[in-house]
Design an enzyme around this catalytic site. Structure first.
Site, PDB file in Angstrom:
ATOM      1  N   GLY A  77       0.681  -1.354  -0.058  1.00 58.80           N
ATOM      2  CA  GLY A  77       0.039   0.074   0.015  1.00 58.80           C
ATOM      3  C   GLY A  77       0.920   1.340  -0.086  1.00 58.80           C
ATOM      4  O   GLY A  77       0.636   2.347   0.623  1.00 58.80           O
ATOM      5  N   ALA A  78       1.860   1.275  -0.653  1.00 52.81           N
ATOM      6  CA  ALA A  78       2.867   2.359  -0.602  1.00 52.81           C
ATOM      7  C   ALA A  78       2.282   3.418  -1.735  1.00 52.81           C
ATOM      8  O   ALA A  78       3.101   4.331  -2.382  1.00 52.81           O
ATOM      9  CB  ALA A  78       4.295   1.740  -1.045  1.00 52.81           C
ATOM     10  N   SER A  80      -0.228   5.467  -1.403  1.00 54.70           N
ATOM     11  CA  SER A  80      -0.818   6.756  -0.981  1.00 54.70           C
ATOM     12  C   SER A  80      -0.302   6.808   0.380  1.00 54.70           C
ATOM     13  O   SER A  80       0.078   5.937   1.158  1.00 54.70           O
ATOM     14  CB  SER A  80      -2.250   6.774  -1.169  1.00 54.70           C
ATOM     15  N   GLY A  81      -0.661   7.890   1.142  1.00 54.62           N
ATOM     16  CA  GLY A  81      -0.796   7.962   2.544  1.00 54.62           C
ATOM     17  C   GLY A  81       0.607   7.604   3.334  1.00 54.62           C
ATOM     18  O   GLY A  81       1.623   7.963   2.809  1.00 54.62           O
ATOM     19  N   GLY A  83       2.125   4.598   3.577  1.00 51.54           N
ATOM     20  CA  GLY A  83       2.802   3.920   2.740  1.00 51.54           C
ATOM     21  C   GLY A  83       3.813   4.551   1.907  1.00 51.54           C
ATOM     22  O   GLY A  83       4.974   4.355   1.621  1.00 51.54           O
ATOM     23  N   TYR A 258     -12.943  -2.911  10.696  1.00 50.54           N
ATOM     24  CA  TYR A 258     -11.556  -2.408  10.318  1.00 50.54           C
ATOM     25  C   TYR A 258     -10.990  -2.419  11.694  1.00 50.54           C
ATOM     26  O   TYR A 258      -9.604  -2.700  11.990  1.00 50.54           O
ATOM     27  CB  TYR A 258     -11.717  -0.931  10.009  1.00 50.54           C
TER      28      TYR A 258
HETATM   29  P1  NDP Z   1      -4.469   5.011   2.465  1.00 50.43           P
HETATM   30  O1  NDP Z   1      -5.698   4.627   2.192  1.00 50.43           O
HETATM   31  O2  NDP Z   1      -3.734   6.403   2.209  1.00 50.43           O
HETATM   32  O3  NDP Z   1      -3.393   3.914   2.123  1.00 50.43           O
HETATM   33  C1  NDP Z   1      -3.898   2.657   2.038  1.00 50.43           C
HETATM   34  C2  NDP Z   1      -3.062   1.897   0.911  1.00 50.43           C
HETATM   35  O4  NDP Z   1      -3.549   0.547   1.046  1.00 50.43           O
HETATM   36  C3  NDP Z   1      -3.170   2.442  -0.432  1.00 50.43           C
HETATM   37  O5  NDP Z   1      -2.125   2.612  -0.926  1.00 50.43           O
HETATM   38  C4  NDP Z   1      -4.145   1.471  -1.017  1.00 50.43           C
HETATM   39  O6  NDP Z   1      -3.895   1.371  -2.337  1.00 50.43           O
HETATM   40  C5  NDP Z   1      -3.836   0.318  -0.207  1.00 50.43           C
HETATM   41  N1  NDP Z   1      -4.492  -0.775  -0.517  1.00 50.43           N
HETATM   42  C6  NDP Z   1      -5.862  -0.985  -0.225  1.00 50.43           C
HETATM   43  N2  NDP Z   1      -6.534  -2.134  -0.480  1.00 50.43           N
HETATM   44  C7  NDP Z   1      -5.520  -2.861  -1.133  1.00 50.43           C
HETATM   45  C8  NDP Z   1      -5.378  -4.161  -1.806  1.00 50.43           C
HETATM   46  N3  NDP Z   1      -6.383  -4.927  -1.807  1.00 50.43           N
HETATM   47  N4  NDP Z   1      -4.222  -4.384  -2.186  1.00 50.43           N
HETATM   48  C9  NDP Z   1      -3.090  -3.889  -1.980  1.00 50.43           C
HETATM   49  N5  NDP Z   1      -3.064  -2.446  -1.447  1.00 50.43           N
HETATM   50  C10 NDP Z   1      -4.126  -2.043  -1.033  1.00 50.43           C
HETATM   51  O7  NDP Z   1      -4.460   4.961   4.072  1.00 50.43           O
HETATM   52  P2  NDP Z   1      -3.359   5.109   5.486  1.00 50.43           P
HETATM   53  O8  NDP Z   1      -2.101   5.697   4.571  1.00 50.43           O
HETATM   54  O9  NDP Z   1      -4.015   5.964   6.487  1.00 50.43           O
HETATM   55  O10 NDP Z   1      -3.222   3.777   6.065  1.00 50.43           O
HETATM   56  C11 NDP Z   1      -1.842   3.267   5.885  1.00 50.43           C
HETATM   57  C12 NDP Z   1      -1.932   2.402   7.326  1.00 50.43           C
HETATM   58  O11 NDP Z   1      -1.922   3.287   8.340  1.00 50.43           O
HETATM   59  C13 NDP Z   1      -2.930   1.364   7.512  1.00 50.43           C
HETATM   60  O12 NDP Z   1      -2.591  -0.067   7.984  1.00 50.43           O
HETATM   61  C14 NDP Z   1      -3.993   1.986   8.430  1.00 50.43           C
HETATM   62  O13 NDP Z   1      -4.840   0.979   9.225  1.00 50.43           O
HETATM   63  C15 NDP Z   1      -2.849   2.596   9.250  1.00 50.43           C
HETATM   64  N6  NDP Z   1      -3.159   3.598  10.199  1.00 50.43           N
HETATM   65  C16 NDP Z   1      -3.767   4.861   9.559  1.00 50.43           C
HETATM   66  C17 NDP Z   1      -4.180   6.063  10.444  1.00 50.43           C
HETATM   67  C18 NDP Z   1      -4.386   7.093   9.927  1.00 50.43           C
HETATM   68  O14 NDP Z   1      -4.933   7.969  10.852  1.00 50.43           O
HETATM   69  N7  NDP Z   1      -4.729   7.217   8.907  1.00 50.43           N
HETATM   70  C19 NDP Z   1      -4.071   5.755  11.869  1.00 50.43           C
HETATM   71  C20 NDP Z   1      -3.210   4.301  12.285  1.00 50.43           C
HETATM   72  C21 NDP Z   1      -3.101   3.443  11.523  1.00 50.43           C
HETATM   73  P3  NDP Z   1      -4.898   2.418  -3.568  1.00 50.43           P
HETATM   74  O15 NDP Z   1      -3.734   3.573  -3.430  1.00 50.43           O
HETATM   75  O16 NDP Z   1      -4.441   1.742  -4.526  1.00 50.43           O
HETATM   76  O17 NDP Z   1      -6.059   2.874  -2.988  1.00 50.43           O
HETATM   77 MG1  PMR Z   2     -10.753   9.136  17.049  1.00 45.83          MG
HETATM   78  C1  PMR Z   2      -6.911  11.190  21.877  1.00 45.83           C
HETATM   79  C2  PMR Z   2      -8.174  11.031  21.186  1.00 45.83           C
HETATM   80  C3  PMR Z   2      -8.189  10.387  20.073  1.00 45.83           C
HETATM   81  C4  PMR Z   2      -7.300   9.761  19.062  1.00 45.83           C
HETATM   82  C5  PMR Z   2      -5.850   9.869  19.365  1.00 45.83           C
HETATM   83  C6  PMR Z   2      -8.059   9.332  17.993  1.00 45.83           C
HETATM   84  C7  PMR Z   2      -7.616   8.807  16.869  1.00 45.83           C
HETATM   85  N1  PMR Z   2      -9.475   9.663  18.137  1.00 45.83           N
HETATM   86  C8  PMR Z   2      -9.496  10.192  19.414  1.00 45.83           C
HETATM   87  C9  PMR Z   2     -10.660  10.598  19.954  1.00 45.83           C
HETATM   88  C10 PMR Z   2     -12.055  10.488  19.574  1.00 45.83           C
HETATM   89  N2  PMR Z   2     -12.111  10.139  18.173  1.00 45.83           N
HETATM   90  C11 PMR Z   2     -13.166  11.202  19.992  1.00 45.83           C
HETATM   91  C12 PMR Z   2     -13.238  11.904  21.367  1.00 45.83           C
HETATM   92  C13 PMR Z   2     -14.035  10.970  18.957  1.00 45.83           C
HETATM   93  C14 PMR Z   2     -15.566  11.153  19.415  1.00 45.83           C
HETATM   94  C15 PMR Z   2     -16.010  12.713  19.046  1.00 45.83           C
HETATM   95  C16 PMR Z   2     -13.556  10.433  17.932  1.00 45.83           C
HETATM   96  C17 PMR Z   2     -14.391   9.805  16.921  1.00 45.83           C
HETATM   97  C18 PMR Z   2     -13.699   9.254  15.890  1.00 45.83           C
HETATM   98  C19 PMR Z   2     -14.380   8.492  14.594  1.00 45.83           C
HETATM   99  C20 PMR Z   2     -15.867   8.662  14.159  1.00 45.83           C
HETATM  100  N3  PMR Z   2     -12.374   9.004  15.719  1.00 45.83           N
HETATM  101  C21 PMR Z   2     -12.287   7.983  14.624  1.00 45.83           C
HETATM  102  C22 PMR Z   2     -13.394   8.104  13.996  1.00 45.83           C
HETATM  103  C23 PMR Z   2     -13.312   7.439  12.761  1.00 45.83           C
HETATM  104  O1  PMR Z   2     -14.010   7.049  12.018  1.00 45.83           O
HETATM  105  C24 PMR Z   2     -11.585   7.041  12.727  1.00 45.83           C
HETATM  106  C25 PMR Z   2     -11.648   5.614  13.015  1.00 45.83           C
HETATM  107  O2  PMR Z   2     -12.022   4.945  13.884  1.00 45.83           O
HETATM  108  O3  PMR Z   2     -11.163   4.823  12.050  1.00 45.83           O
HETATM  109  C26 PMR Z   2     -10.971   3.353  12.049  1.00 45.83           C
HETATM  110  C27 PMR Z   2     -11.047   7.688  13.949  1.00 45.83           C
HETATM  111  C28 PMR Z   2      -9.921   7.738  14.645  1.00 45.83           C
HETATM  112  N4  PMR Z   2      -9.645   8.219  15.713  1.00 45.83           N
HETATM  113  C29 PMR Z   2      -8.187   8.300  15.912  1.00 45.83           C
HETATM  114  C30 PMR Z   2      -7.570   7.486  14.845  1.00 45.83           C
HETATM  115  C31 PMR Z   2      -6.124   7.257  14.549  1.00 45.83           C
HETATM  116  C32 PMR Z   2      -8.518   7.146  13.928  1.00 45.83           C
HETATM  117  C33 PMR Z   2      -8.547   6.626  12.686  1.00 45.83           C
HETATM  118  C34 PMR Z   2      -7.696   5.477  12.041  1.00 45.83           C
HETATM  119  C35 PMR Z   2      -7.110   4.236  12.411  1.00 45.83           C
HETATM  120  O4  PMR Z   2      -7.321   3.870  13.681  1.00 45.83           O
HETATM  121  O5  PMR Z   2      -6.533   3.748  11.654  1.00 45.83           O
END
Ligand code: NDP
Ligand code: PMR
Length: 383
Positions: A77-78, A80-81, A83, A258
């Site tokens: 998944g490199a 975007s984001g 990766g 997820y």
């Molecule tokens: P992105 O959507 O930007 O990146 C996800 C990547 O995964 C994309 O490159 C996407 O490809 C690829 N991907 C999706 N499906 C497939 C598949 N079937 N085969 C191969 N590649 C695939 O999201 P993030 O950069 O945010 O996520 C990266 C990681 O970070 C994930 O593991 C996520 O759980 C984790 N993470 C993210 C957080 C956040 O706040 N964003 C917080 C904590 C963890 P394509 O470009 O083609 O869509």
């Molecule tokens: Mg969350 C310190 C507080 C904190 C942090 C670090 C995250 C990270 N979130 C926090 C708090 C809250 N979130 C609170 C108080 C709320 C209610 C208002 C809240 C809500 C919320 C939603 C609806 N947060 C979310 C969502 C998502 O849809 C995201 C998610 O769960 O994706 C699975 C998300 C996230 N909060 C984070 C992080 C890192 C995410 C997303 C990505 C992930 O875990 O990969």
């Protein structure tokens, strides 16, 4: 009330042992925030980790000085984001060849170019984690390249928070767990052989985890919470053919699927550590890179969420991290000589200093990890 909330999210960001209850709806983000300010009911789950390091092996340069060959790292998944940012950070060192394992070849090539990555530091190889055949084909292709494998980063993920119905991988698994966990599980199992064969001083297998799978944090207590239950849905094949599409056997919920998949990622890393670290010397690690609220992960979320989520994370929770900074963090887990300890879930504090974090009770349950391993082996055809 606000200051209580701010200090509570700050404490949570440091992941002190805690939890909370909150009512939320994806359409009313501001009501989440209000609700959250009023509801804080905390609980804990803490575990210690063990320390080990891997030995260094260096080759000699003509002048007799010890030098290290260019490392080879696969990043899934490199395109975007996180990766892409990690691939860029690694490529920029000039000491790593990044194999960008992506489902969309052209998108990945364009992303690498626009990130300014030099041609000699990366290559794109096709990998669709939503197909076990594609995973096996990727492993064959990689081996045909003749490159040694030094580090594998399992980063790709999908998130379907608003889906009413499940979608499925080519093999019929619910998509989030199919891609995020099962596809990576097969990939990592296959490529462990290659990591074992590498002569690189520190070989690593990194599986990206998240705070939202850890119910010992505030973020992990936003409903729906991760919960694998007794894994009955996974045992049934996650295919909706009579059984459930959710690991715990419940009704389909995309957001929970997820978070469950992230628990699987963190449990899998630890099970790898228990089974293979001592024998192979490979370092197994997971991490929470911070909240990268701007990535494509949220592409399926409602527009209001995508608008409010970045400022909410930046100014209220202070958990926000840019893609660039998050990429540096993950690149650090790939290359930093001080991060060779195996079995660790890394996080960063507000000054971007890494620390070993504690996982929730479920995400560190060794019996669950073992059962998950066995069931996953069956589903991907390894047992
Ligand atoms: P992105 O959507 O930007 O990146 C996800 C990547 O995964 C994309 O490159 C996407 O490809 C690829 N991907 C999706 N499906 C497939 C598949 N079937 N085969 C191969 N590649 C695939 O999201 P993030 O950069 O945010 O996520 C990266 C990681 O970070 C994930 O593991 C996520 O759980 C984790 N993470 C993210 C957080 C956040 O706040 N964003 C917080 C904590 C963890 P394509 O470009 O083609 O869509
Ligand atoms: Mg969350 C310190 C507080 C904190 C942090 C670090 C995250 C990270 N979130 C926090 C708090 C809250 N979130 C609170 C108080 C709320 C209610 C208002 C809240 C809500 C919320 C939603 C609806 N947060 C979310 C969502 C998502 O849809 C995201 C998610 O769960 O994706 C699975 C998300 C996230 N909060 C984070 C992080 C890192 C995410 C997303 C990505 C992930 O875990 O990969």
């Amino acid at each position: 009330m606000k200051s209580d909330f701010s200090s509570s999210v700050l404490r949570s960001h440091k992941e002190e042992s805690r939890g909370s209850r909150i009512l939320c709806s994806e359409n009313s983000f501001s009501s989440f925030m209000l609700n959250q300010m009023q509801r804080n009911n905390l609980s804990a789950g803490i575990r210690a980790q063990t320390a080990t390091t891997t030995p260094g092996v260096k080759s000699s340069a003509p002048d007799g000085k010890k030098t290290l060959r260019k490392g080879n790292v696969i990043v899934t998944g490199a395109s975007s984001g996180l990766g892409l940012a990690t691939a860029k950070a690694l490529a920029e060192t000039g000491r790593w060849n990044v194999i960008m394992a992506c489902r969309d070849f052209l998108k990945a090539e364009k992303a690498a170019k626009s990130a300014g990555m030099a041609k000699e530091n990366y290559q794109v190889m096709h990998l669709d984690l939503a197909s076990l055949d594609s995973v096996r084909q990727f492993v064959r292709n990689f081996r045909q390249s003749g490159l040694p494998l030094d580090v594998l980063v399992c980063n790709a993920a999908v998130y379907f928070p608003t889906a009413k119905e499940p979608t499925y991988t080519a093999d019929g698994f619910e998509m989030s767990v199919g891609v995020n966990h099962l596809g990576h599980f097969l990939l990592a199992r296959e490529l462990l052989e290659d990591l074992k064969a590498s002569d690189y001083p520190s070989r690593r297998l990194i599986i990206v985890g998240s705070i939202t799978g850890n119910t010992n944090t505030l973020a992990g207590n936003i409903p729906p919470k991760a919960n694998l239950g007794d894994l009955r849905g996974l045992a049934g094949g996650l295919n909706g053919l009579g059984g459930s599409t959710m690991i715990d056997g419940g009704e389909f919920d995309g957001a929970k699927a997820y978070k469950d998949s992230k628990v699987c990622n963190m449990l899998t890393m630890q099970e790898f550590h228990r089974r293979f670290h001592e024998e192979t010397g490979v370092t197994f690690a997971s991490l929470y890179p911070g909240c990268i609220a701007t990535t494509g992960l949220f592409r399926e979320h409602v527009a209001l969420f995508r608008l409010l989520f970045p400022p909410f994370q930046k100014y209220i929770t202070k958990g926000f991290v840019s893609e660039e900074e998050a990429g540096k963090r993950l690149a650090q887990v790939v290359i930093d000589p001080s991060l060779t300890k195996s079995g660790v879930y890394w996080s960063w504090n507000n000054n971007s200093a890494s620390f070993e974090n504690q996982l929730s009770e479920e995400a560190s349950d060794p019996e669950k990890a073992q059962r998950l391993w066995q069931l996953s082996e069956k589903l991907v055809g390894l047992a």
